[in-house]
Motif scaffolding. Structure first.
Motif, PDB file in Angstrom:
ATOM      1  N   UNK A  53       0.849  -1.194   0.000  1.00 18.73           N
ATOM      2  CA  UNK A  53       0.000   0.000   0.000  1.00 18.73           C
ATOM      3  C   UNK A  53       0.882   1.241   0.000  1.00 18.73           C
ATOM      4  N   UNK A  54       0.475   2.269  -0.744  1.00 18.78           N
ATOM      5  CA  UNK A  54       1.212   3.530  -0.762  1.00 18.78           C
ATOM      6  C   UNK A  54       0.256   4.691  -0.490  1.00 18.78           C
ATOM      7  N   UNK A  55       0.835   5.804  -0.113  1.00 18.97           N
ATOM      8  CA  UNK A  55       0.052   7.031   0.113  1.00 18.97           C
ATOM      9  C   UNK A  55       0.823   8.198  -0.503  1.00 18.97           C
ATOM     10  N   UNK A  56       0.195   8.929  -1.396  1.00 15.88           N
ATOM     11  CA  UNK A  56       0.841  10.089  -2.000  1.00 15.88           C
ATOM     12  C   UNK A  56       0.997  11.183  -0.956  1.00 15.88           C
ATOM     13  N   UNK A  57       2.144  11.866  -1.014  1.00 22.44           N
ATOM     14  CA  UNK A  57       2.429  12.931  -0.053  1.00 22.44           C
ATOM     15  C   UNK A  57       3.018  14.124  -0.807  1.00 22.44           C
ATOM     16  N   UNK A  58       3.203  15.238  -0.106  1.00 25.87           N
ATOM     17  CA  UNK A  58       3.757  16.437  -0.738  1.00 25.87           C
ATOM     18  C   UNK A  58       5.174  16.743  -0.290  1.00 25.87           C
ATOM     19  N   UNK A  59       5.672  16.010   0.704  1.00 24.67           N
ATOM     20  CA  UNK A  59       6.968  16.311   1.301  1.00 24.67           C
ATOM     21  C   UNK A  59       8.100  15.547   0.627  1.00 24.67           C
ATOM     22  N   UNK A  60       9.080  16.264   0.099  1.00 22.67           N
ATOM     23  CA  UNK A  60      10.257  15.638  -0.493  1.00 22.67           C
ATOM     24  C   UNK A  60      11.033  14.855   0.557  1.00 22.67           C
ATOM     25  N   UNK A  61      11.289  15.449   1.707  1.00 21.48           N
ATOM     26  CA  UNK A  61      12.099  14.774   2.725  1.00 21.48           C
ATOM     27  C   UNK A  61      11.453  13.480   3.192  1.00 21.48           C
ATOM     28  N   UNK A  62      10.131  13.486   3.364  1.00 22.16           N
ATOM     29  CA  UNK A  62       9.440  12.275   3.793  1.00 22.16           C
ATOM     30  C   UNK A  62       9.578  11.181   2.745  1.00 22.16           C
ATOM     31  N   UNK A  63       9.523  11.568   1.476  1.00 19.44           N
ATOM     32  CA  UNK A  63       9.725  10.583   0.409  1.00 19.44           C
ATOM     33  C   UNK A  63      11.135   9.999   0.481  1.00 19.44           C
ATOM     34  N   UNK A  64      12.129  10.834   0.715  1.00 19.41           N
ATOM     35  CA  UNK A  64      13.511  10.366   0.754  1.00 19.41           C
ATOM     36  C   UNK A  64      13.745   9.408   1.925  1.00 19.41           C
ATOM     37  N   UNK A  65      13.002   9.576   2.998  1.00 17.86           N
ATOM     38  CA  UNK A  65      13.169   8.738   4.186  1.00 17.86           C
ATOM     39  C   UNK A  65      12.698   7.299   3.972  1.00 17.86           C
ATOM     40  N   UNK A  66      11.988   7.040   2.871  1.00 19.39           N
ATOM     41  CA  UNK A  66      11.561   5.667   2.596  1.00 19.39           C
ATOM     42  C   UNK A  66      12.624   4.900   1.806  1.00 19.39           C
ATOM     43  N   UNK A  67      13.701   5.587   1.426  1.00 21.96           N
ATOM     44  CA  UNK A  67      14.717   4.974   0.578  1.00 21.96           C
ATOM     45  C   UNK A  67      15.719   4.159   1.388  1.00 21.96           C
ATOM     46  N   UNK A  68      16.717   3.580   0.704  1.00 22.38           N
ATOM     47  CA  UNK A  68      17.579   2.621   1.382  1.00 22.38           C
ATOM     48  C   UNK A  68      18.786   3.237   2.068  1.00 22.38           C
ATOM     49  N   UNK A  69      19.667   3.873   1.299  1.00 22.01           N
ATOM     50  CA  UNK A  69      20.942   4.358   1.846  1.00 22.01           C
ATOM     51  C   UNK A  69      21.079   5.857   1.600  1.00 22.01           C
ATOM     52  N   UNK A  70      21.751   6.528   2.501  1.00 25.79           N
ATOM     53  CA  UNK A  70      21.830   7.994   2.429  1.00 25.79           C
ATOM     54  C   UNK A  70      22.436   8.478   1.120  1.00 25.79           C
ATOM     55  N   UNK A  71      23.389   7.738   0.576  1.00 25.63           N
ATOM     56  CA  UNK A  71      24.022   8.169  -0.674  1.00 25.63           C
ATOM     57  C   UNK A  71      23.040   8.178  -1.838  1.00 25.63           C
ATOM     58  N   UNK A  72      21.913   7.484  -1.679  1.00 20.52           N
ATOM     59  CA  UNK A  72      20.900   7.425  -2.729  1.00 20.52           C
ATOM     60  C   UNK A  72      19.748   8.406  -2.511  1.00 20.52           C
ATOM     61  N   UNK A  73      19.912   9.311  -1.546  1.00 19.95           N
ATOM     62  CA  UNK A  73      18.838  10.267  -1.254  1.00 19.95           C
ATOM     63  C   UNK A  73      19.117  11.657  -1.816  1.00 19.95           C
ATOM     64  N   UNK A  74      20.219  11.819  -2.508  1.00 21.46           N
ATOM     65  CA  UNK A  74      20.530  13.115  -3.114  1.00 21.46           C
ATOM     66  C   UNK A  74      19.581  13.386  -4.275  1.00 21.46           C
ATOM     67  N   UNK A  75      19.155  14.642  -4.412  1.00 18.34           N
ATOM     68  CA  UNK A  75      18.309  15.039  -5.534  1.00 18.34           C
ATOM     69  C   UNK A  75      18.917  16.262  -6.197  1.00 18.34           C
ATOM     70  N   UNK A  76      18.506  16.532  -7.425  1.00 24.29           N
ATOM     71  CA  UNK A  76      19.042  17.708  -8.102  1.00 24.29           C
ATOM     72  C   UNK A  76      18.038  18.265  -9.088  1.00 24.29           C
ATOM     73  N   UNK A  77      18.078  19.593  -9.215  1.00 25.85           N
ATOM     74  CA  UNK A  77      17.484  20.291 -10.346  1.00 25.85           C
ATOM     75  C   UNK A  77      18.722  20.723 -11.146  1.00 25.85           C
ATOM     76  N   UNK A  78      19.106  21.974 -11.045  1.00 27.86           N
ATOM     77  CA  UNK A  78      20.409  22.362 -11.600  1.00 27.86           C
ATOM     78  C   UNK A  78      21.495  22.176 -10.551  1.00 27.86           C
ATOM     79  N   UNK A  79      21.109  22.282  -9.277  1.00 27.89           N
ATOM     80  CA  UNK A  79      22.042  22.088  -8.173  1.00 27.89           C
ATOM     81  C   UNK A  79      21.644  20.849  -7.371  1.00 27.89           C
ATOM     82  N   UNK A  80      22.635  20.257  -6.712  1.00 23.95           N
ATOM     83  CA  UNK A  80      22.380  19.072  -5.889  1.00 23.95           C
ATOM     84  C   UNK A  80      21.856  19.494  -4.521  1.00 23.95           C
ATOM     85  N   UNK A  81      20.807  18.830  -4.083  1.00 23.91           N
ATOM     86  CA  UNK A  81      20.199  19.090  -2.778  1.00 23.91           C
ATOM     87  C   UNK A  81      20.451  17.874  -1.887  1.00 23.91           C
TER      88      UNK A  81
END
Length: 300
Positions: A95-123
């Motif tokens: 089961x999944x639930x759509x959310x609006x929070x980027x950070x909350x989405x990243x917290x469901x991932x596996x390892x910290x190195x895989x939680x980086x995001x980018x537009x033109x700059x890395x966040x």
């Protein structure tokens, strides 16, 4: 090659429709490491329904997973909606639930190195850059939760360890060694996907010695001997292993393994044999890739 500016165009189209969107995970990690990769994942607060309204070249929609596959210039772009995941069964959320929070989405991932995001700059919201700098794989959340949700993350951790030349955080290493029976719950399809990526690297021997040392061969379903020849050719590696599970080899792969095994069993496998096998495999791979491109062109 599909250029980074093309990725930004996708982000711009999503953002022009009133949503936010980011490139996430492996592409960003590899960019920092200086590795060129064509694999890309995008995350957004737009739902699959929204995305189908923005893009005309979406070929597949996975409503249960909140994802679509976008085909552009013979490339497949995976786009997923920010979400929480619940009730894991068979190493997948039921089961999944759509959310609006980027950070909350990243917290469901596996390892910290895989939680980086980018537009033109890395966040970097969770410390992924430091882990990449330190060449260490650390968990996003408590390992007891991380791996009990999805045991395939244990094999992913090993894959990253050997493909990136990183070390495992102590909590991950200890969990893997003490819960090795969980490897048996990983599908053979997933196992082969991860093995394929490891066996393409120069660290195949180190991986095989690691799983032997820590008695992981039985639970992973592959076993090596001391006589194998080191190679970064996947099919040659498989041909030299004892495979104790039903890995989903293609008809072509089975035939190649059979041919190579006959040489291995004769005791005459040498570097020249491997060179000739690699040439044959390369020719077949080119033909296969060309047929896939042609098929995609016909579908579009």
């Amino acid at each position: 090659m599909f250029m980074e500016k093309s990725y930004y165009k996708i982000l711009d189209e999503i953002e022009s429709a009133g949503f936010v969107a980011y490139i996430v995970g492996g592409y960003v990690r590899d960019k920092i490491l200086g590795v060129i990769t064509a694999d890309i994942d995008i995350i957004t607060n737009a739902t699959p329904k929204d995305l189908n309204g923005i893009f005309k070249n979406i070929k597949k929609t996975y409503l249960d997973y909140g994802a679509v596959k976008l085909y552009i210039d013979n490339h497949i772009i995976d786009i997923t909606t920010f979400r929480r995941e619940f009730d894991y069964k068979n190493n997948k959320p039921s089961r999944i639930e759509y959310i609006s929070s980027l950070e909350t989405d990243l917290l469901r991932r596996d390892f910290k190195m895989n939680t980086l995001v980018m537009e033109e700059n890395i966040i970097d919201l969770l410390g992924g850059k430091k882990d990449i700098k330190d060449k260490i794989i650390t968990p996003v959340k408590d390992v007891n939760v991380l791996f009990s949700e999805d045991a395939s993350r244990m094999l992913r951790a090993l894959r990253f360890m050997f493909t990136l030349d990183f070390t495992l955080d102590k909590s991950i290493f200890n969990y893997i060694i003490s819960h090795k029976e969980l490897f048996k719950t990983i599908s053979n399809t997933k196992k082969k996907e991860e093995f394929d990526k490891i066996f393409k690297t120069k660290n195949t021997k180190d991986f095989l010695e690691f799983i032997k040392k820590y008695q992981l061969e039985e639970v992973l379903g592959i076993r090596s001997n001391s006589n194998y020849i080191i190679t970064d050719t996947v099919i040659v590696t498989y041909a030299q292993l004892e495979i104790m599970c039903e890995l989903p080899f293609t008809k072509y792969e089975k035939e190649q393994i059979k041919q190579i095994k006959s040489i291995v069993n004769s005791g005459k496998l040498d570097k020249m044999d491997i060179k000739n096998i690699m040439i044959g495999i390369h020719v077949m791979d080119v033909r296969f890739k060309n047929s896939v491109v042609e098929k995609l062109n016909l579908e579009q």
